[in-house]
Design an enzyme around this catalytic site. Structure first.
Site, PDB file in Angstrom:
ATOM      1  N   ASP A  79       0.845  -1.202   0.000  1.00 46.50           N
ATOM      2  CA  ASP A  79       0.000   0.000   0.000  1.00 46.50           C
ATOM      3  C   ASP A  79       0.879   1.250   0.000  1.00 46.50           C
ATOM      4  OD1 ASP A  79      -2.214   1.934   0.931  1.00 46.50           O
ATOM      5  OD2 ASP A  79      -3.298   0.042   0.905  1.00 46.50           O
TER       6      ASP A  79
ATOM      7  N   HIS B 293      -3.501   5.359   4.318  1.00 44.19           N
ATOM      8  CA  HIS B 293      -4.305   4.185   4.014  1.00 44.19           C
ATOM      9  C   HIS B 293      -3.631   2.871   4.392  1.00 44.19           C
ATOM     10  CE1 HIS B 293      -6.529   1.174   1.746  1.00 44.19           C
ATOM     11  NE2 HIS B 293      -7.543   1.987   1.904  1.00 44.19           N
TER      12      HIS B 293
ATOM     13  N   ASN C  55     -15.200  -0.405  -6.396  1.00 44.40           N
ATOM     14  CA  ASN C  55     -16.587   0.039  -6.395  1.00 44.40           C
ATOM     15  C   ASN C  55     -17.046   0.610  -7.729  1.00 44.40           C
ATOM     16  OD1 ASN C  55     -15.611   0.881  -3.290  1.00 44.40           O
ATOM     17  ND2 ASN C  55     -17.521  -0.245  -3.467  1.00 44.40           N
TER      18      ASN C  55
ATOM     19  N   SER D 147     -11.602  -1.309   0.126  1.00 42.15           N
ATOM     20  CA  SER D 147     -10.204  -1.356   0.555  1.00 42.15           C
ATOM     21  C   SER D 147     -10.081  -1.577   2.063  1.00 42.15           C
ATOM     22  CB  SER D 147      -9.474  -0.085   0.145  1.00 42.15           C
ATOM     23  OG  SER D 147      -9.977   1.031   0.831  1.00 42.15           O
TER      24      SER D 147
END
Lengths: 269, 202
Positions: free
Chosen positions: A45, A85, A169, A229
């Site tokens: 990530d 994130h 999505n 996620s």
């Protein structure tokens, strides 16, 4: 009610899926007593803030970057989380499996050029370094990367490195989340959702909590966020717990266990 | 921190008008404070806001932000949409945004926009929507808009190509030719030279 792409498959009354008749109490067999000890989990990530209290340190870190010659370079050693994130994903995994060995593999950096190369290099690093589980809350729509990522996903599968990948999505195919060799994950509808569900109509096979979940973020903060996620690390943490109890399991066996653990699992008639 | 470089991206007028209309519609639908679209620049290191509606929209268009920070940067890098209910708790985000627009949202939704090859071409953000129930619905609507918005932008070429349908020297040549400020011979030679460079990819 509209739901994020792929989450809609898990809306309402879920169809019962025929799981293997593993044990009467598969949850106890798979999860009880496991803290993920002995299991290596890589978060591919934006980096992980190892000092965040919800992360509790990392066992190792490496950053992938594009060098001046255009080739991918590996920079080992501590690094920051550029966005927050990766730290969020790490906190979810740590919350479920507190004793896993967490590794941060930073593949998101200062430039979008070479994104596919860095992404793939991060997964390859995880396989080559014996990671048991890899969390990939990233995806690509690029047809250019379909083939290379497919090869890498197969490589991971046969090496018994389980890739847990967030579905996207936005409608349309994304990779590697829709490959059969990975564990594709969407967000389970509802902010109070719990557990894992199995989708009888793949490609995205599993769903887990990912709506309005509180997660760690940059600079020691916590935020409430929604997205596939955040569902992927829930499954990654669960897989780490399964492997903590049963480290011999292969990727396909882990999928069977996850399906048997699903909230919509049932017995074959 | 925003880049001081003056705004460079100018979409074709018709595309821009459609884009503005679409972000305004999305903002209205979600009863949001603002909605904006930023595009990846050719350097791969920056995003530039090209259209916006609502709070701060007059200030944000033309602003460049580095891609290695912020929610929009993560969405561009990861290719994954996200909704955050309390983004103002991210101190770096709040500071960066405040410098750009003076409007710091509490929550936002950000979705990636793909180009024709599936590469990330930009990010669409919705600031402070009125959440109805959990945020999944809002995220789904914004993600649904990503495909038509990306379609609007898929006119071929890069952000700068789209911004400047004519390279500057070619555009200048055409202006000179039309305006008569140079001789036809000079303008024609300049025009041919610019076209030759275009064809050679330089």
């Amino acid at each position: 009610m509209a739901l994020p792409e792929w989450s809609a498959a898990f809306e309402g009354s879920l169809a019962t899926v025929r799981s293997l008749p593993l044990l009467d109490d598969v949850s106890a067999w798979a999860l009880a007593g496991s803290t993920g000890r002995g299991v290596k989990v890589a978060v591919v990530d934006s980096g992980v803030d190892a000092t965040h209290p919800d992360v509790g340190g990392v066992a190792g870190a490496v950053a992938m970057q594009v060098g001046e010659d255009g080739e991918v370079e590996q920079v080992a050693g501590p690094h920051d989380d550029l966005y927050g994130h990766g730290t969020a994903c790490a906190s979810i995994i740590r919350g479920l499996a507190p004793d896993v060995e967490l590794y941060s593999v930073r593949v998101l950096g200062a430039n979008l050029k070479g994104r596919g190369s860095l992404f793939r290099a991060g997964i390859e690093w995880a396989v080559d370094h014996g990671m048991d589980v890899v969390n990939l809350s990233l995806s690509s729509r690029s047809e250019t990367w379909y083939g290379p990522l497919h090869d890498t996903a197969d490589h991971a599968y046969f090496a018994r490195t389980l890739l847990v990948c967030a579905a996207n999505n936005v409608p349309g195919p994304t990779y590697p989340s829709q490959f059969a060799s990975v564990i594709g994950v969407a967000a389970l509808p509802g902010s109070s959702a719990a557990g894992i569900a199995y989708n009888p109509e793949p490609p995205v096979e599993f769903a887990a909590p990912g709506v309005d979940v509180e997660v760690a973020w940059a600079d020691g903060a916590r935020i409430v966020a929604t997205g596939n996620s955040f569902a992927a690390p829930y499954v990654a943490g669960t897989v780490a717990r399964i492997l903590g109890n049963h480290p011999h399991l292969t990727a396909f066996q882990v999928k069977a266990v996850l399906q048997a653990l699903a909230i919509n699992a049932g017995e074959a008639p | 921190m925003t880049d001081p470089t003056p705004p460079a991206v100018r979409l074709p007028a018709a595309t821009l008008e459609q884009l503005r209309g679409t972000v305004a519609a999305l903002r209205s639908l979600l009863r949001a404070a603002a909605c904006s679209v930023c595009l990846v620049l050719d350097d791969g290191a920056h995003l530039e806001f090209v259209a916006a509606d609502g709070e701060g929209s007059e200030r944000i268009v033309g602003v460049r932000i580095p891609v290695d920070r912020g929610i929009a940067g993560w969405v561009a890098m990861s290719g994954e949409p996200v909704a955050i209910l309390d983004v103002d708790r991210d101190a770096r985000f709040a500071r960066d945004v405040a410098e750009s627009t003076e409007y710091v949202p509490t929550g936002l939704v950000a979705v990636p926009l793909a180009d024709a090859d599936g590469e990330v071409a930009g990010v669409m953000e919705v600031l402070d929507p009125v959440w109805e129930g959990d945020s999944a619905r809002t995220l789904a609507i914004a993600a649904g808009f990503a495909t038509p918005v990306a379609g609007l932008l898929q006119l071929g070429g890069t952000a700068e190509d789209r911004a400047n349908p004519l390279p500057p020297d070619l555009e200048r040549s055409v202006r000179d030719l039309v305006g008569g400020s140079r001789t036809a011979q000079e303008s024609l030679e300049q025009l041919l030279s610019a076209v030759a460079r275009l064809r050679s990819g330089r």
